[in-house]
Motif scaffolding. Structure first.
Motif, PDB file in Angstrom:
ATOM      1  N   ALA A   1       2.861  -0.714 -10.989  1.00  0.00           N
ATOM      2  CA  ALA A   1       3.352  -1.680  -9.997  1.00  0.00           C
ATOM      3  C   ALA A   1       3.716  -0.961  -8.698  1.00  0.00           C
ATOM      4  CB  ALA A   1       4.556  -2.426 -10.564  1.00  0.00           C
TER       5      ALA A   1
ATOM      6  N   ARG B   1       1.980  -1.525  -5.095  1.00  0.00           N
ATOM      7  CA  ARG B   1       2.801  -1.931  -3.932  1.00  0.00           C
ATOM      8  C   ARG B   1       2.561  -0.975  -2.763  1.00  0.00           C
ATOM      9  NH1 ARG B   1       6.917  -3.206  -7.845  1.00  0.00           N
ATOM     10  NH2 ARG B   1       7.070  -5.475  -7.974  1.00  0.00           N
TER      11      ARG B   1
ATOM     12  N   TRP C   1      -0.270  -5.261  -4.512  1.00  0.00           N
ATOM     13  CA  TRP C   1       0.489  -5.910  -5.599  1.00  0.00           C
ATOM     14  C   TRP C   1       0.532  -7.426  -5.438  1.00  0.00           C
ATOM     15  CZ3 TRP C   1       2.051  -5.371 -10.325  1.00  0.00           C
ATOM     16  CH2 TRP C   1       3.083  -6.173 -10.833  1.00  0.00           C
TER      17      TRP C   1
ATOM     18  N   LYS D   1      -1.026  -9.443  -8.492  1.00  0.00           N
ATOM     19  CA  LYS D   1       0.003  -9.441  -9.548  1.00  0.00           C
ATOM     20  C   LYS D   1      -0.185 -10.580 -10.558  1.00  0.00           C
ATOM     21  CE  LYS D   1       3.289 -12.034  -6.793  1.00  0.00           C
ATOM     22  NZ  LYS D   1       4.466 -12.000  -5.941  1.00  0.00           N
TER      23      LYS D   1
END
Lengths: 292, 235
Positions: free
Chosen positions: B140, B144, B149, B153
């Motif tokens: 993650a 990012r 992300w 996501k």
């Protein structure tokens, strides 16, 4: 002028592409048309109670049930021998072999692929005679010898499709695995093989079809007209391709010939089922490997 | 021979290349290359197409070993936390996976693995034996960092092949960042990105410079001027 040539070329290509599917459709329609009236429980189980036959409580002497079981067994056994051997050989050729050895092995597998199936059947028979003479008097042409001979027949297909599928994985993909810290083995199993899995399993599916339809190999290595369901791999067995060959060359009346067409439909259905199972397995493997 | 903008050629750098030659079969594609990349700097390599910039990057982490008929001679010394100052060309083949984790590389064309988005970024972590919550946090964080992300996501388990060119390129960058390398080799890292994202990635590289040594191949003169602490010209 160029547009005209392109148009003619397109029409020519279209006809070429459509010829095979049309031929297959005509063939299937013909077989279904001739064989459908013969399809009945009597064709499969004869006078035996189907439930007793399925539970193996009673032998079927007049129906094609033993031939269906024999076909299924010989295909499964031959694919069991051929898949590991074919895939491992294909991986070796594509990923590990040096150029000189690769040329030699390429030539050997091409040669094996071009050997007529009757010659492979003769080889299987020779092996059976040799084993009978020098190893055990109990060994005769049987299900095991047939399945090994069929495996020899289909191994080149699996080797070639595996090798070509692996060769088809781009260097860019292979380098991606290495650049992320994968070793040669990790890259092979986590990147290269998953990238080639569609092609490899496609080759296996084709090999299943080839094993199911071949008659010449099994004719010399263990199949007989009447044997019942084999109790072990060392027994003789029946198979649908041989039944179809036998009945269409020895029939005494028209209804027997129609039974041959009925058996052909059953063989097509068994091949179709094996294809479906192989495709389902392929989808499961691909989903597991790709993770989506 | 690589010519440089900055004349500081001391051999105390993070990456020191001396007299490097690369051959494909009998053809010499790089001849007598000398280069020093200082620690926590951005070293840019420029030059015309086909002059061997990508080949030079692939020599540093010995990816060229995986290209048939490629041969390397000379010296490529890198200063790594675990190995100290070592000549990568003298490393044993068994040490190469570890070397390539320490010297990450992003290719010019995004080479996505035929897996899901998640599995692509998780790949190097799985290789290192890292799974579970800790791995997910790293994934993650990396996604990012490359501004991907928010875009992925909700579909981490979808095929990475369906991503756009720019998304793929950022995914490849995230996949390398997740390994936390000491040296980062970037081959045209913004070639598939629009100007806005390109600038964001440039900012990211400036930020990464605090911890990582970067060697960047770029065709964009403005980008090179903005990023480079040192520029080498090939060809």
């Amino acid at each position: 002028m160029n547009r005209l040539i392109l148009r003619i070329l397109r029409i020519f290509l279209w006809f070429s592409a459509i010829t095979v599917p049309v031929a297959v459709m005509v063939l299937v329609i013909f077989i279904v048309f001739k064989g459908l009236p013969a399809i009945s429980l009597r064709l499969i189980f004869g006078d035996t109670n189907p439930l007793d036959a399925l539970m193996l409580k009673q032998q079927v002497f007049e129906g094609i049930f033993p031939a269906m079981v024999g076909t299924f067994l010989v295909v499964i056994l031959s694919v069991t021998w051929a898949i590991p051997l074919g895939i491992l050989s294909g991986i070796y050729l594509a990923e590990f072999s040096g150029s000189h050895l690769k040329k030699f092995l390429d030539f050997s597998f091409d040669l094996l692929a071009s050997v007529p199936s009757i010659v492979i059947g003769l080889f299987g028979l020779t092996v059976a005679i040799f084993l009978h003479k020098y190893l055990s008097r109990q060994i005769y042409p049987c299900l095991l010898i047939s399945s090994i001979s069929l495996a020899v027949l289909i191994v080149p297909y699996i080797v070639r499709t595996t090798q070509l599928s692996l060769d088809g994985v781009s260097y860019s993909t292979k380098l991606a695995g290495y650049s992320l810290g994968a070793s040669k083995i990790q890259n092979l199993f986590r990147v290269v093989l998953p990238s080639a899995i569609h092609g490899i399993l496609g080759g296996v599916i084709l090999a299943v079809g080839r094993a199911a339809e071949d008659t010449a190999v099994i004719m010399l290595t263990g199949v007989v007209a009447t044997a019942g369901i084999p109790g072990s791999v060392f027994e003789k067995f029946e198979a649908l391709p041989f039944y179809i060959y036998y009945i269409s060359s020895q029939y005494s009346d028209k209804s027997e010939l129609l039974d041959g067409f009925g058996a052909a439909i059953i063989l097509l259905i068994i091949c179709g089922l094996l294809f479906c199972v192989a495709h389902l397995l392929k989808n499961v493997v691909v989903k597991k490997v790709y993770g989506f | 021979m690589a010519s440089e903008k900055n004349t500081n050629t001391d051999s105390s750098g993070k990456v020191v290349i001396e007299g490097l030659n690369v051959f494909y079969r009998r053809k010499c594609v790089l001849e007598d290359i000398n280069l020093v990349a200082q620690e926590k700097n951005i070293t840019c390599i420029i030059g015309p197409s086909g002059c061997g910039k990508s080949t030079l990057l692939m020599a540093i982490n010995r990816l060229l070993d995986e290209i048939p008929h490629a041969r390397i001679s000379g010296e490529i010394k890198v200063r790594l936390e675990q190995n100290g100052f070592c000549n990568v060309l003298k490393m044993d083949d068994s040490e190469l996976p570890q070397l390539r984790r320490q010297i990450g590389m992003v290719f010019q064309h995004p080479n996505i693995l035929p897996m899901s988005i998640l599995n692509n970024v998780a790949f190097p972590l799985k290789i290192m034996g890292l799974k579970g919550e800790k791995a997910m946090q790293k994934i993650a964080r990396a996604l990012r960092m490359v501004y991907l992300w928010d875009e992925v996501k909700d579909r981490l388990n979808s095929s990475a092949i369906e991503l756009s060119g720019g998304q793929k390129q950022r995914l490849c960058l995230a996949r390398v960042l997740v390994m936390e390398p000491e040296i980062l080799l970037l081959d045209e890292p913004t070639s598939f990105l629009d100007q806005r994202l390109g600038e964001k990635i440039e900012t990211l590289l400036e930020h990464l410079k605090k911890e990582v040594t970067l060697i960047v191949v770029s065709h964009y003169r403005d980008q090179v001027k903005r990023l480079a602490d040192k520029i080498y010209r090939l060809g």
